[in-house]
Design an enzyme around this catalytic site. Sequence first.
Site, mmCIF file in Angstrom:
data_model
loop_
_atom_site.group_PDB
_atom_site.id
_atom_site.type_symbol
_atom_site.label_atom_id
_atom_site.label_comp_id
_atom_site.label_asym_id
_atom_site.label_seq_id
_atom_site.Cartn_x
_atom_site.Cartn_y
_atom_site.Cartn_z
ATOM 1 N N LYS A 166 22.892 24.766 57.022
ATOM 2 C CA LYS A 166 22.554 23.845 56.248
ATOM 3 C C LYS A 166 23.241 24.499 54.440
ATOM 4 O O LYS A 166 23.271 23.912 53.804
ATOM 5 C CB LYS A 166 21.008 24.563 55.801
ATOM 6 C CG LYS A 166 19.959 24.085 56.955
ATOM 7 C CD LYS A 166 19.001 23.753 56.853
ATOM 8 C CE LYS A 166 18.004 23.848 58.590
ATOM 9 N NZ LYS A 166 16.239 23.855 58.174
ATOM 10 N N GLY A 167 23.944 25.980 54.816
ATOM 11 C CA GLY A 167 24.328 26.819 53.802
ATOM 12 C C GLY A 167 25.162 25.996 52.394
ATOM 13 O O GLY A 167 25.173 26.005 51.224
ATOM 14 N N ASP A 214 29.452 28.407 52.623
ATOM 15 C CA ASP A 214 29.235 28.650 51.477
ATOM 16 C C ASP A 214 29.398 30.289 51.263
ATOM 17 O O ASP A 214 30.220 30.057 50.155
ATOM 18 C CB ASP A 214 27.299 28.539 51.511
ATOM 19 C CG ASP A 214 26.387 29.331 52.789
ATOM 20 O OD1 ASP A 214 27.824 29.682 53.819
ATOM 21 O OD2 ASP A 214 25.215 29.562 52.356
ATOM 22 N N ASP A 247 29.733 36.891 54.669
ATOM 23 C CA ASP A 247 29.496 37.841 54.769
ATOM 24 C C ASP A 247 30.778 38.743 55.237
ATOM 25 O O ASP A 247 30.918 39.399 55.288
ATOM 26 C CB ASP A 247 28.110 37.796 54.876
ATOM 27 C CG ASP A 247 27.175 38.694 54.267
ATOM 28 O OD1 ASP A 247 26.932 39.602 53.594
ATOM 29 O OD2 ASP A 247 26.298 38.944 55.017
ATOM 30 N N LYS A 275 31.666 37.854 49.697
ATOM 31 C CA LYS A 275 31.531 39.511 49.882
ATOM 32 C C LYS A 275 32.311 40.330 50.624
ATOM 33 O O LYS A 275 31.755 40.662 51.936
ATOM 34 C CB LYS A 275 30.158 39.871 50.461
ATOM 35 C CG LYS A 275 29.175 39.252 49.268
ATOM 36 C CD LYS A 275 28.016 38.998 49.322
ATOM 37 C CE LYS A 275 26.782 38.849 50.435
ATOM 38 N NZ LYS A 275 25.289 39.189 50.844
ATOM 39 N N VAL A 284 21.917 37.069 47.972
ATOM 40 C CA VAL A 284 22.346 36.036 46.888
ATOM 41 C C VAL A 284 21.332 34.781 47.279
ATOM 42 O O VAL A 284 21.861 34.677 48.443
ATOM 43 C CB VAL A 284 23.737 36.224 46.111
ATOM 44 C CG1 VAL A 284 24.240 36.809 44.858
ATOM 45 C CG2 VAL A 284 24.588 35.238 47.257
ATOM 46 N N ASP A 323 20.309 30.835 51.474
ATOM 47 C CA ASP A 323 18.943 30.473 50.829
ATOM 48 C C ASP A 323 17.995 31.870 51.200
ATOM 49 O O ASP A 323 19.106 33.003 51.944
ATOM 50 C CB ASP A 323 17.845 29.769 52.078
ATOM 51 C CG ASP A 323 18.240 30.076 53.657
ATOM 52 O OD1 ASP A 323 19.409 30.596 53.897
ATOM 53 O OD2 ASP A 323 17.056 30.175 54.692
ATOM 54 N N ARG A 348 17.245 27.155 48.083
ATOM 55 C CA ARG A 348 18.738 26.382 48.062
ATOM 56 C C ARG A 348 18.631 25.511 47.054
ATOM 57 O O ARG A 348 20.249 25.163 46.643
ATOM 58 C CB ARG A 348 18.690 25.634 49.542
ATOM 59 C CG ARG A 348 18.483 26.538 51.045
ATOM 60 C CD ARG A 348 19.027 25.518 52.082
ATOM 61 N NE ARG A 348 18.219 26.190 53.133
ATOM 62 C CZ ARG A 348 19.714 27.274 54.214
ATOM 63 N NH1 ARG A 348 20.498 26.917 53.605
ATOM 64 N NH2 ARG A 348 19.132 27.573 55.298
HETATM 65 P P1 IMP Z 1 28.448 35.765 58.152
HETATM 66 O O1 IMP Z 1 27.536 37.454 58.219
HETATM 67 O O2 IMP Z 1 29.711 35.578 56.996
HETATM 68 O O3 IMP Z 1 29.332 35.422 59.288
HETATM 69 O O4 IMP Z 1 27.845 34.845 57.007
HETATM 70 C C1 IMP Z 1 26.722 34.075 57.940
HETATM 71 C C2 IMP Z 1 26.223 33.141 57.401
HETATM 72 O O5 IMP Z 1 24.750 34.059 56.877
HETATM 73 C C3 IMP Z 1 26.965 32.682 56.010
HETATM 74 O O6 IMP Z 1 27.710 31.645 56.407
HETATM 75 C C4 IMP Z 1 25.207 32.168 54.854
HETATM 76 O O7 IMP Z 1 25.096 31.082 55.640
HETATM 77 C C5 IMP Z 1 24.769 33.159 55.403
HETATM 78 N N1 IMP Z 1 24.670 34.574 54.366
HETATM 79 C C6 IMP Z 1 25.089 35.696 54.553
HETATM 80 N N2 IMP Z 1 25.099 35.983 53.187
HETATM 81 C C7 IMP Z 1 24.032 35.947 51.929
HETATM 82 C C8 IMP Z 1 23.340 36.159 51.245
HETATM 83 O O8 IMP Z 1 24.248 36.968 50.360
HETATM 84 N N3 IMP Z 1 22.340 34.277 51.096
HETATM 85 C C9 IMP Z 1 22.173 33.593 51.615
HETATM 86 N N4 IMP Z 1 22.812 33.948 52.901
HETATM 87 C C10 IMP Z 1 24.170 34.794 52.920
HETATM 88 MG MG MG Z 2 26.611 29.303 55.879
#
Ligand code: IMP
Ligand code: MG
Length: 187
Positions: free
Chosen positions: A48-49, A104, A107, A135, A157, A163, A169
């Site tokens: 959803k992000g 979005d 991470d 990040k 964040v 979220d 959101r």
């Molecule tokens: P990944 O760890 O890069 O696979 O990120 C997976 C998902 O976690 C991202 O697409 C976001 O939807 C969510 N996410 C990661 N960091 C944050 C944050 O700081 N706040 C909210 N959602 C996050």
């Molecule tokens: Mg996401």
Amino acid sequence: MSGSRSIRDDIETVLVTQQQIDDAVGDLASRLTEVFADRNPILIGALKGAFIFFADLVRRLDFPLEIDFVVARSYGNSTVPGCIDITTDVSCDLTGRHVVVIDDIVDTGQTLKALVAVLEERDVASVHTCCLLDKPERRRCDFQPDYVGIVIPDYFVVGYGLDFSGHHRNLPFVGVLRPELYSSSDQ
Ligand code: IMP
Ligand code: MG
């Protein structure tokens, strides 16, 4: 409605203002236009992000494109990397198409890395990734998005689509949640 409860009260600091988001979206739109204006790409929003970022971004693009959405969650870790659960897949045929995944935030990088690998198996012409936020300090795999709006430090964040436990959101900016609200969680 009492109107006394505001989600803004849960925010410790505004990390990225609405103006900074707007500038970053405009910059990303210019960069995508340079590369994809003549390629009739399919932009895939990662829900959803990405929903607000996606909607703002496509309205800054005036070349021919199509849109689709995916809902995916990675469950990889250091021993079993790259596993992804696509709970809602795209509905269009990607064969021969230039695909740009819009998300979005990056991470750990595990979700997008795994999603790109899945999409690359579908006889696409190309797969690129575009994220509003990055990040890099949190990265746990060798993934680098092709287009990044704003690099941020290692804060959890919320807002502008992001979220915490399903909420926040709908904030129009990106903010750092007050730590006492998530101290019992590991995100
Ligand atoms: P990944 O760890 O890069 O696979 O990120 C997976 C998902 O976690 C991202 O697409 C976001 O939807 C969510 N996410 C990661 N960091 C944050 C944050 O700081 N706040 C909210 N959602 C996050
Ligand atoms: Mg996401």
